[in-house]
Motif scaffolding. Structure first.
Motif, PDB file in Angstrom:
ATOM      1  N   GLU A 264     -36.460  75.428  85.640  1.00 25.07           N
ATOM      2  CA  GLU A 264     -36.355  74.799  86.954  1.00 25.07           C
ATOM      3  C   GLU A 264     -35.189  75.359  87.772  1.00 25.07           C
ATOM      4  N   SER A 265     -34.211  75.929  87.089  1.00 21.78           N
ATOM      5  CA  SER A 265     -33.050  76.467  87.794  1.00 21.78           C
ATOM      6  C   SER A 265     -32.602  77.762  87.136  1.00 21.78           C
ATOM      7  N   THR A 266     -31.811  78.533  87.848  1.00 21.54           N
ATOM      8  CA  THR A 266     -31.311  79.808  87.345  1.00 21.54           C
ATOM      9  C   THR A 266     -30.138  79.575  86.393  1.00 21.54           C
ATOM     10  N   PRO A 267     -29.719  80.615  85.660  1.00 20.71           N
ATOM     11  CA  PRO A 267     -28.534  80.449  84.799  1.00 20.71           C
ATOM     12  C   PRO A 267     -27.307  79.995  85.574  1.00 20.71           C
ATOM     13  N   GLY A 268     -27.244  80.341  86.858  1.00 25.71           N
ATOM     14  CA  GLY A 268     -26.121  79.916  87.690  1.00 25.71           C
ATOM     15  C   GLY A 268     -26.252  78.506  88.223  1.00 25.71           C
ATOM     16  N   GLY A 269     -27.378  77.835  87.904  1.00 23.05           N
ATOM     17  CA  GLY A 269     -27.552  76.448  88.315  1.00 23.05           C
ATOM     18  C   GLY A 269     -28.282  76.256  89.627  1.00 23.05           C
ATOM     19  N   ARG A 270     -28.757  77.312  90.248  1.00 22.97           N
ATOM     20  CA  ARG A 270     -29.484  77.173  91.514  1.00 22.97           C
ATOM     21  C   ARG A 270     -30.952  76.855  91.250  1.00 22.97           C
ATOM     22  N   PRO A 271     -31.533  75.913  91.994  1.00 24.15           N
ATOM     23  CA  PRO A 271     -32.942  75.562  91.778  1.00 24.15           C
ATOM     24  C   PRO A 271     -33.867  76.728  92.121  1.00 24.15           C
TER      25      PRO A 271
END
Length: 302
Positions: A219-226
């Protein structure tokens, strides 16, 4: 259907329905639940039990309006009959599987994954008919559960209580399907982190939960972005059509690119996710020796 007995004076001839009622009632200890489990009426359960008790010459259950319990005679019969009946069912199932050959199911990207293994299996068993049938992404295990196929090649992992996950038989590097006219098509690679700036075409809502965690992007990237989602695709052609229209991109693998194409779609190397793995799966209650042998061949161990 007689199961035991040759007509001799000292041998008991049993009927399959009577044995099934005895074993089911021994497990449920309730006439109503036994009837539901066997899909027969409750009076029929009582009738078959009385018939079995007459054949044996003794009571197998103590029953009252409040409880049902095995008698010592019933416990003795259960101890011997349960494993013997299970062995008979497994033997008959195995014989049926051998007689009707081996039916192999696949999901679209994996239809050539087992070609070499099938060729080896056919060479070893020239009299065994091998058929291949395609399964659907919307209900990938339906044909396996209905008995229409014996074994399925599909994405790893499989975490279904009634299915047995066998060996991983192939790995395919990841690709991203993008519109051929999109500047992304000219990039040497695209990373999982980049998906936050794109729209990703989603799978059908009915796919197994374990595939949503591993086969498709999170649901999100490794960096935490959706990671934005676009429309859903149920088949490979539907996915390619949506990508070509610019509706979104699709995380896939070389397995798809090898067999499916569209003039408006390009496949770009994709990083940030492990390779797509293909695994063999079969029903946990299927004892076929042919399945075990084919799995070993496909895994390179047989």
């Amino acid at each position: 259907m007689g199961l035991i007995g040759d007509g001799g004076p000292d041998r008991v001839r049993l009927e399959q329905a009577e044995v099934e009622v005895f074993l089911a009632l021994a497990g449920e200890l309730h006439f109503g639940r036994t009837a539901e489990r066997l899909r027969i009426s409750q009076p029929r359960v009582s009738q078959l039990l009385r018939s079995l008790e007459r054949r044996i010459g003794g009571r197998l259950f103590e029953r009252s309006s409040r409880r049902v319990a095995l008698t010592p005679l019933g416990e003795r019969l259960l101890e011997s009959a349960a494993p013997a009946y299970e062995a008979l069912v497994l033997a008959l199932t195995d014989a049926r599987n051998v007689a009707r050959g081996l039916r192999i199911g696949f999901l679209g990207p994996f239809f050539s994954t087992l070609d070499d293994a099938i060729a080896v299996f056919r060479e070893r068993h020239p009299d065994c008919q091998v058929r291949t049938l395609q399964s659907s992404w919307t209900d990938p295990f339906a044909r396996l559960r209905s008995g229409e196929i014996d074994v399925l090649v599909c994405p790893w992992p499989v975490e279904q209580e009634d299915l047995h996950a066998g060996p991983v038989v192939a790995e395919y590097p990841r690709l991203l399907a993008v519109a051929a006219s999109d500047p992304l098509a000219d990039r040497p690679s695209i990373d999982l982190e980049d998906l936050a700036d794109l729209k990703v075409i989603a799978p059908p809502p009915s796919v197994p939960a374990e595939w949503l965690r591993t086969f498709w992007p999170p649901e999100s990237t490794p960096g935490g972005r959706p990671i934005p989602r676009a429309g859903q695709a149920r088949t490979e052609p539907e996915m390619l059509s949506l990508v070509a229209q610019g509706a979104g991109v699709f995380v896939t693998s070389t397995a798809v690119a090898r067999h499916f194409s569209h003039p408006g779609v390009a496949f770009v190397p994709f990083t940030g996710m492990p390779p797509s793995r293909a695994v063999l799966v079969w029903h946990a209650g299927n004892p076929s020796r042919r399945i075990a042998e084919f799995a070993a061949i496909a895994a390179g161990t047989g």
